[in-house]
Design an enzyme around this catalytic site. Structure first.
Site, mmCIF file in Angstrom:
data_model
loop_
_atom_site.group_PDB
_atom_site.id
_atom_site.type_symbol
_atom_site.label_atom_id
_atom_site.label_comp_id
_atom_site.label_asym_id
_atom_site.label_seq_id
_atom_site.Cartn_x
_atom_site.Cartn_y
_atom_site.Cartn_z
ATOM 1 N N SER A 144 -26.391 18.864 19.262
ATOM 2 C CA SER A 144 -25.187 18.993 18.646
ATOM 3 C C SER A 144 -24.169 18.648 19.858
ATOM 4 O O SER A 144 -22.994 17.760 19.535
ATOM 5 C CB SER A 144 -24.656 20.383 18.242
ATOM 6 O OG SER A 144 -25.576 20.868 17.244
ATOM 7 N N HIS A 195 -20.282 22.620 21.359
ATOM 8 C CA HIS A 195 -19.524 21.577 20.689
ATOM 9 C C HIS A 195 -18.394 21.194 21.233
ATOM 10 O O HIS A 195 -18.152 19.927 21.439
ATOM 11 C CB HIS A 195 -19.048 22.011 19.337
ATOM 12 C CG HIS A 195 -20.454 22.286 18.424
ATOM 13 N ND1 HIS A 195 -20.533 22.880 17.151
ATOM 14 C CD2 HIS A 195 -21.800 21.932 18.616
ATOM 15 C CE1 HIS A 195 -21.506 23.128 16.610
ATOM 16 N NE2 HIS A 195 -22.535 22.767 17.549
#
Length: 321
Positions: A144, A195
């Protein structure tokens, strides 16, 4: 190593269906290879999940730095793999066709390592600020962070459009930040710091020094006597955003070798021309090694990195000929 058995593996089935729908011939080779590596390491992991995830405690204090390599390529379950790989599929199709396979692969390697390092720095900083050692123990795994870095780069190359985040139209410039917040709200188990690390790495490439550093390193690597073809510039097909549909078209090549110098440069700045020249030099080196012979046309990269003035002089000389 042993094969993992996790429920119905519906995520894997949906991923396979998505790949067949797009068509393997329409997926550039580096993107397809990275997809294959992620699926293979999900089925046959290089290490158990708790030995592949990265944390300050494991990587820094216990000196297990291999986790920086393992963590981006391992996933918690089939749905984690599915959502990450579908997102990577669309980003990879657009970016690899724009940047070229060799440069895109370099980008993935650098982003994978830097995302993990930035994650460690942020978690260590939180530990110091809050005096809460639990931040150093949080272990992250998955692709991610790299995807968020790629999203920043993709939005940089496709400005002015919109991305649909959970059905909401968001300008590309703010899409990464909106998605960061919404994912954290709707999926509390995801790594907000992971993230965020990806966004920071993407910004280091688009607005910071990372791209210049990579170009310098690539220029040094390419300075060992390789001939290259004139720079070729690609425009990607398909709409922007994670919800866009890929048209399946081939990359469009724009020819800038006309008699008008503005057409030859395509309106690109010297930095952009130098970046494109280095990217194509890397790609041509790969093709040269495959064919066993250098390409018949192009400019020669000198033993020392070329300045923008030297690059312009050589192009003008070739143009006069």
């Amino acid at each position: 190593m042993h094969r993992r058995h996790r429920g119905s593996q519906l995520g894997l089935l949906l991923l396979a269906s998505q790949l067949f729908q797009v068509g393997f011939d329409n997926i550039p080779p580096v993107t397809l290879a990275i997809l294959g590596v992620n699926v293979y390491l999900y089925l046959f992991p290089a290490a158990p999940l708790m030995q592949a995830c990265v944390s300050v405690h494991q990587a820094y204090w216990l000196k297990d730095w291999r986790r920086l390599l393992l963590s981006p390529l391992h996933h918690a379950d089939d749905w984690h793999l599915y959502f990450n790989m579908v997102s990577f599929l669309w980003k990879g199709i657009k970016l690899e066709r724009r940047l070229g396979g060799a440069w895109f692969l370099s980008l993935l390697v650098v982003f994978s390592l830097l995302t993990g390092l930035v994650y460690l720095v942020l978690e260590a900083a939180l530990t110091e600020l809050t005096q809460d050692p639990s931040y150093s123990m949080q272990c992250a795994v998955g692709f991610s962070g790299v995807l968020f870095a790629l999203k920043v780069v993709n939005n940089h190359y496709h400005p002015g459009g919109v991305t649909y985040v959970m059905g909401i139209a968001v300008p590309n410039h703010y899409a990464s930040w909106v998605e960061l917040i919404l994912i954290h709200i709707t999926a509390p188990g995801t790594s907000f710091i992971g993230h965020l690390s990806g966004i920071i790495v993407g910004l280091l490439y688009t607005t910071g020094p990372l791209k210049a550093i990579m170009m310098t390193c690539a220029g040094l690597v390419m300075s060992f006597g390789y001939h290259t073809q004139p720079p070729t510039y690609y425009s990607s097909s398909g709409s922007t955003g994670t919800g866009g549909r890929y048209s399946g078209g081939q990359p469009q090549t724009r020819d800038y070798t006309s008699n008008h110098m503005a057409s030859y440069t395509g309106g690109l700045t010297e930095e952009e021309q130098l970046e494109a020249a280095i990217r194509n030099s890397m790609n041509d080196r790969v093709r040269t090694n495959e064919r066993g012979a250098p390409p018949p046309y192009g400019f020669h990269v000198s033993e020392e990195p070329m300045t923008a003035d030297e690059l312009r002089r050589r192009r003008l000389t070739r143009f006069d000929r």
